[in-house]
Design a protein around this motif. Structure first.
Motif, PDB file in Angstrom:
ATOM      1  N   ALA A 219       0.818  -1.221   0.000  1.00 36.85           N
ATOM      2  CA  ALA A 219       0.000   0.000   0.000  1.00 36.85           C
ATOM      3  C   ALA A 219       0.847   1.264   0.000  1.00 36.85           C
ATOM      4  N   SER A 220       2.077   1.159   0.522  1.00 41.48           N
ATOM      5  CA  SER A 220       2.924   2.352   0.578  1.00 41.48           C
ATOM      6  C   SER A 220       3.265   2.865  -0.811  1.00 41.48           C
ATOM      7  N   LEU A 221       3.204   1.972  -1.814  1.00 39.27           N
ATOM      8  CA  LEU A 221       3.506   2.397  -3.179  1.00 39.27           C
ATOM      9  C   LEU A 221       2.256   2.490  -4.037  1.00 39.27           C
ATOM     10  N   ALA A 222       1.089   2.487  -3.411  1.00 32.03           N
ATOM     11  CA  ALA A 222      -0.148   2.619  -4.187  1.00 32.03           C
ATOM     12  C   ALA A 222      -0.145   3.964  -4.900  1.00 32.03           C
ATOM     13  N   SER A 223      -0.460   3.942  -6.174  1.00 34.16           N
ATOM     14  CA  SER A 223      -0.466   5.184  -6.949  1.00 34.16           C
ATOM     15  C   SER A 223      -1.798   5.899  -6.767  1.00 34.16           C
ATOM     16  N   GLY A 224      -1.808   7.163  -7.104  1.00 35.22           N
ATOM     17  CA  GLY A 224      -3.063   7.926  -7.087  1.00 35.22           C
ATOM     18  C   GLY A 224      -3.507   8.389  -5.723  1.00 35.22           C
ATOM     19  N   LYS A 225      -2.591   8.379  -4.724  1.00 34.45           N
ATOM     20  CA  LYS A 225      -2.978   8.837  -3.387  1.00 34.45           C
ATOM     21  C   LYS A 225      -3.121  10.353  -3.363  1.00 34.45           C
ATOM     22  N   HIS A 226      -4.175  10.815  -2.686  1.00 34.92           N
ATOM     23  CA  HIS A 226      -4.423  12.244  -2.489  1.00 34.92           C
ATOM     24  C   HIS A 226      -4.330  13.031  -3.806  1.00 34.92           C
ATOM     25  N   PRO A 227      -5.162  12.663  -4.775  1.00 32.28           N
ATOM     26  CA  PRO A 227      -5.040  13.239  -6.130  1.00 32.28           C
ATOM     27  C   PRO A 227      -5.207  14.745  -6.196  1.00 32.28           C
ATOM     28  N   ALA A 228      -6.054  15.324  -5.332  1.00 32.29           N
ATOM     29  CA  ALA A 228      -6.262  16.777  -5.388  1.00 32.29           C
ATOM     30  C   ALA A 228      -4.978  17.511  -5.009  1.00 32.29           C
ATOM     31  N   PHE A 229      -4.302  17.049  -3.975  1.00 30.84           N
ATOM     32  CA  PHE A 229      -3.040  17.677  -3.562  1.00 30.84           C
ATOM     33  C   PHE A 229      -1.987  17.484  -4.647  1.00 30.84           C
ATOM     34  N   MET A 230      -1.895  16.252  -5.183  1.00 27.58           N
ATOM     35  CA  MET A 230      -0.888  15.970  -6.206  1.00 27.58           C
ATOM     36  C   MET A 230      -1.144  16.754  -7.483  1.00 27.58           C
ATOM     37  N   ASP A 231      -2.396  17.073  -7.749  1.00 32.51           N
ATOM     38  CA  ASP A 231      -2.740  17.908  -8.899  1.00 32.51           C
ATOM     39  C   ASP A 231      -2.067  19.271  -8.770  1.00 32.51           C
ATOM     40  N   LYS A 232      -2.116  19.846  -7.574  1.00 37.06           N
ATOM     41  CA  LYS A 232      -1.465  21.144  -7.343  1.00 37.06           C
ATOM     42  C   LYS A 232       0.051  21.010  -7.461  1.00 37.06           C
ATOM     43  N   VAL A 233       0.611  19.916  -6.970  1.00 31.45           N
ATOM     44  CA  VAL A 233       2.054  19.687  -7.087  1.00 31.45           C
ATOM     45  C   VAL A 233       2.453  19.622  -8.559  1.00 31.45           C
ATOM     46  N   ARG A 234       1.686  18.880  -9.365  1.00 33.82           N
ATOM     47  CA  ARG A 234       1.990  18.774 -10.804  1.00 33.82           C
ATOM     48  C   ARG A 234       1.979  20.141 -11.477  1.00 33.82           C
ATOM     49  N   ARG A 235       0.995  20.948 -11.137  1.00 36.51           N
ATOM     50  CA  ARG A 235       0.898  22.271 -11.757  1.00 36.51           C
ATOM     51  C   ARG A 235       2.104  23.130 -11.396  1.00 36.51           C
ATOM     52  N   GLU A 236       2.532  23.052 -10.157  1.00 35.55           N
ATOM     53  CA  GLU A 236       3.695  23.831  -9.758  1.00 35.55           C
ATOM     54  C   GLU A 236       4.968  23.296 -10.416  1.00 35.55           C
ATOM     55  N   LEU A 237       5.085  21.960 -10.502  1.00 36.58           N
ATOM     56  CA  LEU A 237       6.273  21.365 -11.117  1.00 36.58           C
ATOM     57  C   LEU A 237       6.383  21.700 -12.594  1.00 36.58           C
ATOM     58  N   SER A 238       5.255  21.809 -13.289  1.00 32.99           N
ATOM     59  CA  SER A 238       5.286  22.136 -14.713  1.00 32.99           C
ATOM     60  C   SER A 238       5.878  23.512 -14.956  1.00 32.99           C
ATOM     61  N   VAL A 239       5.846  24.365 -13.946  1.00 34.79           N
ATOM     62  CA  VAL A 239       6.465  25.692 -14.034  1.00 34.79           C
ATOM     63  C   VAL A 239       7.905  25.640 -13.527  1.00 34.79           C
ATOM     64  N   ILE A 240       8.112  24.956 -12.394  1.00 34.11           N
ATOM     65  CA  ILE A 240       9.451  24.875 -11.797  1.00 34.11           C
ATOM     66  C   ILE A 240      10.402  24.112 -12.706  1.00 34.11           C
ATOM     67  N   LEU A 241       9.946  22.949 -13.221  1.00 31.85           N
ATOM     68  CA  LEU A 241      10.739  22.116 -14.142  1.00 31.85           C
ATOM     69  C   LEU A 241       9.975  22.030 -15.462  1.00 31.85           C
ATOM     70  N   ALA A 242      10.143  23.032 -16.295  1.00 29.38           N
ATOM     71  CA  ALA A 242       9.356  23.103 -17.531  1.00 29.38           C
ATOM     72  C   ALA A 242       9.681  21.963 -18.485  1.00 29.38           C
ATOM     73  N   ASP A 243      10.923  21.472 -18.471  1.00 33.17           N
ATOM     74  CA  ASP A 243      11.327  20.372 -19.354  1.00 33.17           C
ATOM     75  C   ASP A 243      10.853  19.044 -18.764  1.00 33.17           C
ATOM     76  N   PRO A 244       9.969  18.310 -19.474  1.00 28.83           N
ATOM     77  CA  PRO A 244       9.474  17.024 -18.942  1.00 28.83           C
ATOM     78  C   PRO A 244      10.590  16.038 -18.629  1.00 28.83           C
ATOM     79  N   ALA A 245      11.700  16.125 -19.382  1.00 24.51           N
ATOM     80  CA  ALA A 245      12.813  15.207 -19.144  1.00 24.51           C
ATOM     81  C   ALA A 245      13.381  15.389 -17.736  1.00 24.51           C
ATOM     82  N   LEU A 246      13.352  16.615 -17.243  1.00 23.72           N
ATOM     83  CA  LEU A 246      13.830  16.865 -15.878  1.00 23.72           C
ATOM     84  C   LEU A 246      12.901  16.237 -14.850  1.00 23.72           C
ATOM     85  N   ARG A 247      11.603  16.283 -15.134  1.00 22.02           N
ATOM     86  CA  ARG A 247      10.637  15.712 -14.186  1.00 22.02           C
ATOM     87  C   ARG A 247      10.729  14.187 -14.150  1.00 22.02           C
ATOM     88  N   ASP A 248      11.276  13.586 -15.224  1.00 21.44           N
ATOM     89  CA  ASP A 248      11.411  12.126 -15.286  1.00 21.44           C
ATOM     90  C   ASP A 248      12.848  11.674 -15.078  1.00 21.44           C
TER      91      ASP A 248
END
Length: 763
Positions: free
Chosen positions: A349-378
């Motif tokens: 369960a510790s590696l279950a994906s999709g936990k707390h999707p609303a919070f992670m949605d905000k994290v993704r939006r911020e990361l898309s600005v902080i790390l604009a290059d997708p290669a950096l995010r991966d």
């Protein structure tokens, strides 16, 4: 054949060999370039690892022993009788001993530490760093790994370094998969021959001849086809890799690449991730039986799936343990103990994906600005966030349980959103975007734009209080019928919720009781342009029309915008942008990005204090007085909001540390027949019941003091007069009392003159 034809044949053969050799060299140069490009750079797309905030333990911190143990369990720590290895703890009475894991924080590495924490009641009494044999004021646990943002490749891995894994792991890997690893040059012909003979004898494939290097090549560069050409290419690439890179480099790459099962639709690659997936701990804490289990699975992760075929895996694990015993890597006592141990699998369960999707949605939006290059995010970055997992879970529970209870007697489907933010830092602690917290669709907390109703009223009152020469908490505001016309000649006559008029009321009463007519009148006196400016200064970025109805919330805002407004109000007028990402660190633990501490004093601090005083009154005497009744010994502040036809129910409230904003409504904008006090407020109260809210404590700004006013006229009066109102006020701008409690004029007291004035007089 004569001599001449023979010479011709030899010459032709030599030419063919030369051409073939040149072609082979050219092909190997091509393969070398292909290998170098991938092997030297980023070999894999590695998901960004998202961490929650770390728990910091301090002396005198009010936190129970159970809360700390819950955090340790969340982090996968093991309860043992004597903690002597990383990730272990023991509790005895009021004492907790922890082998705190080493961790690379954004501000530097912290080593493994043995720590003893003792309690006095519900507070931490002392923290001893046993490793240094000294008392320390605080210590932090490593943050919880919440989730990983997996890319479209659907491969998941967590990189490990060879020096960080137990020494037994590479030894077991080599003994089981490639005994001659350090002797061959990437390909082992004798091993291939042995495997071929064994397979012919058995009539089926029972043994593989591929080296670890060949397995790595197959996984990194090639397809699964069985063609001879692919095997030749595999062998050539293995030779090149062995020539170009060290055995340690090859072994480390294998540790991170090997396929070890499936987590739903995502492939589990590498021992780093497999360690968490199967045993809920980092790879450096794997025990010998756990190492043997993972090595055993390499032969066939599906066939040897420990969650489906336990007996099959136990048998092969014990075979690996036997190999280790025969090679003197474990002694007989340990071997006999290990083969009798269960697999000891974690739930995964510790590696279950999709936990707390609303919070992670905000994290993704911020990361898309902080790390604009997708290669950096991966690239395996570590993302440190402000998530408080306990606040998040309480918020999710409060929304669901409260709305489930309210749903029983209404046909309209209720929905909700909620944010919890830290007042002083602007860090978001929790986001709920749906009544079903696991829902990954529309995020109401960030994207739902709804009429805010009375939630906007504090901005109107703040606009007035920033002009202390004209307004204070006792200033009378008209509460009489009013009719206004717009540019099209349409009339608007606002009414109070109870349809009554009081003639006039003190400013503080207008806000405390959320009276509409006084609020509109106050907004018009102050000026709609000034009210609009105040709303913007508080942090609202959305556009809205400057019309009288805006003073009653005739504008659409998202819950996060509303929370931003109350963050500024609760922070004494200091605006800090709300955010979730605090730091980003590269895969090799170098700081890539850090949130810059920023604030802007956008509202007068004294006026903010007066507004917060009034908002506290709302929770004790006004529309949110249920807060005061529920928590009689804790001071909080807040404001309810209700829109026309009861379509939206709002509440924003705060204690000493956090602001909470709740919206309850229906996606189709149908009336839900709930006021702010009847829908959103119960969510807030139920959330606070699950924790220990801290009482509001605000310093008195310089120049403020308690002043006394006539309730009806707002005139300054002396202390103790009947029917007077005693409230905080900015004293410098207040005139002195002009009459006593009985209406008799007061003469100004003669001021004491200085010797200079007495000698020379003054005009």
């Amino acid at each position: 054949m004569g001599a001449k034809p023979k010479r011709r044949f030899r010459g032709l053969l030599i030419k063919l060999l030369v051409v073939g050799l040149v072609a082979l060299v050219g092909y190997m140069i091509y393969l070398d370039a292909q290998i170098k490009h991938t092997f030297t750079g980023n070999k894999w797309e590695v998901p960004a690892q998202i961490y929650a905030r770390p728990l910091v333990l301090k002396t005198e911190l009010e936190i129970t022993q159970k809360e700390v143990i819950d955090e340790l369990k969340l982090l996968g720590y093991r309860h043992v009788s004597r903690p002597d290895s990383s990730g272990e703890y023991n509790v005895s009475g009021n004492t907790l001993v922890i082998q705190r894991r080493a961790f690379s924080f954004p501000d530097g590495d912290e080593p493994l530490r043995k720590v003893t924490v003792t309690w006095r009641g519900s507070r931490i009494n002392q923290i001893m760093d046993n490793s240094a044999n000294e008392a320390v004021p605080k210590i932090r646990l490593e943050p919880w790994l919440v989730t990983r943002m997996v890319s479209s490749s659907r491969e998941d891995r967590m990189l490990v370094k060879l020096k960080e894994v137990p020494a037994l792991l590479p030894k077991a890997l080599i003994l089981v998969e490639d005994r001659d690893f350090y002797e061959h040059h990437g390909v082992a012909p004798l091993s291939i021959l042995r495997a071929l003979v064994a397979n012919i004898r058995a009539g089926r494939t029972v043994q593989g001849g591929s080296t670890l290097t060949q397995q790595l090549v197959k996984n990194l560069y090639l397809t699964r086809e069985k063609a001879i050409s692919r095997k030749i290419k595999e062998a050539l690439m293995a030779l090149i890799i062995d020539f170009r890179y060290s055995k340690e480099d090859i072994l480390q790459a294998y540790l991170n690449e090997v396929f070890l099962g499936q987590n739903g639709d995502m492939a589990v690659h590498g021992f780093g991730l497999a360690s968490y997936f199967y045993f809920d701990r980092p790879a450096n804490e794997l025990s010998p039986p756990e190492i043997a289990t993972l090595v055993a699975m390499i032969k066939g992760p599906s066939y040897y799936n420990p969650r489906r075929h336990e007996e099959r895996v136990l048998e092969r694990r014990n075979l690996v343990l036997r190999i280790l015993f025969d090679a003197n890597e474990i002694n007989r006592t340990d071997y006999e103990k290990y083969i009798n141990e269960p697999l000891g699998l974690a739930s995964g369960a510790s590696l279950a994906s999709g936990k707390h999707p609303a919070f992670m949605d905000k994290v993704r939006r911020e990361l898309s600005v902080i790390l604009a290059d997708p290669a950096l995010r991966d690239s395996g970055v570590k993302v440190f966030t402000s998530l408080d997992i306990y606040a998040q879970r309480r918020a999710e529970k409060a929304i669901k349980q409260t709305l489930d209870g309210l749903q029983s007697d209404r046909d309209v489907q209720l929905q909700g959103a909620m944010l919890v933010t830290d007042i002083a830092s602007g860090e978001i602690r929790a986001i709920v975007g749906d009544r079903d917290a696991s829902f990954k669709g529309f995020n109401r907390a960030l994207d739902a734009r709804r009429q805010v109703g009375s939630l906007i009223k504090p901005a109107v009152y703040l606009s007035a209080l920033e002009d202390p020469a004209s307004f204070n908490l006792a200033t009378p505001i008209a509460d009489e019928p009013i009719t206004l016309e717009n540019e099209n000649g349409q009339s608007w006559s606002p009414l109070n919720a109870d349809k009554k008029f009081r003639g006039q009321v003190p400013l503080i009463q207008g806000l405390t009781e959320s009276l509409n007519v006084p609020t509109v009148n106050l907004g018009l006196r102050v000026g709609l342009d000034l009210v609009s400016d105040t709303i913007k200064r508080l942090g609202v970025e959305s556009d809205f029309m400057q019309v009288p109805a805006m003073t009653l919330g005739a504008m659409s805002l998202s819950p996060i915008e509303t929370n931003q407004m109350y963050q500024t109000i609760s922070n004494n007028g200091r605006y800090i942008p709300l955010h979730t990402v605090t730091s980003v660190v590269s895969a090799n633990d170098r700081l890539v990005w850090q949130h810059a501490e920023f604030y802007s004093q956008r509202v007068d601090e004294a006026a903010s204090y007066l507004l917060n005083y009034a908002l506290h009154n709302v929770t004790t005497q006004g529309t949110a007085k249920r807060v005061g009744r529920t928590f009689p010994n804790i001071n909080m502040a807040g404001k309810t909001g209700t829109t026309d036809d009861y379509r939206d129910s709002w509440f924003s409230g705060f204690d000493r540390n956090n602001v909470v904003t709740v919206w309850v409504g229906n996606d189709d904008n149908k009336p839900i027949l709930l006021t702010g006090a009847g829908g959103a407020l119960p969510v807030f109260i139920n959330y606070q019941k699950m924790q220990a809210p801290k009482s509001l404590s605000r310093r008195f700004p310089e120049g403020l003091g308690i002043a006394h006013f006539d309730k009806h006229t707002g005139a300054v009066v002396t202390a103790g007069c009947p029917d007077s109102l005693s409230v905080p006020a900015i004293l410098d701008v207040l005139p002195p009392p002009r009459q006593d409690c009985f209406g008799r004029p007061l003469t100004p007291k003669s001021e004491k003159k200085s010797w200079w004035e007495r000698l020379f007089g003054n005009d």
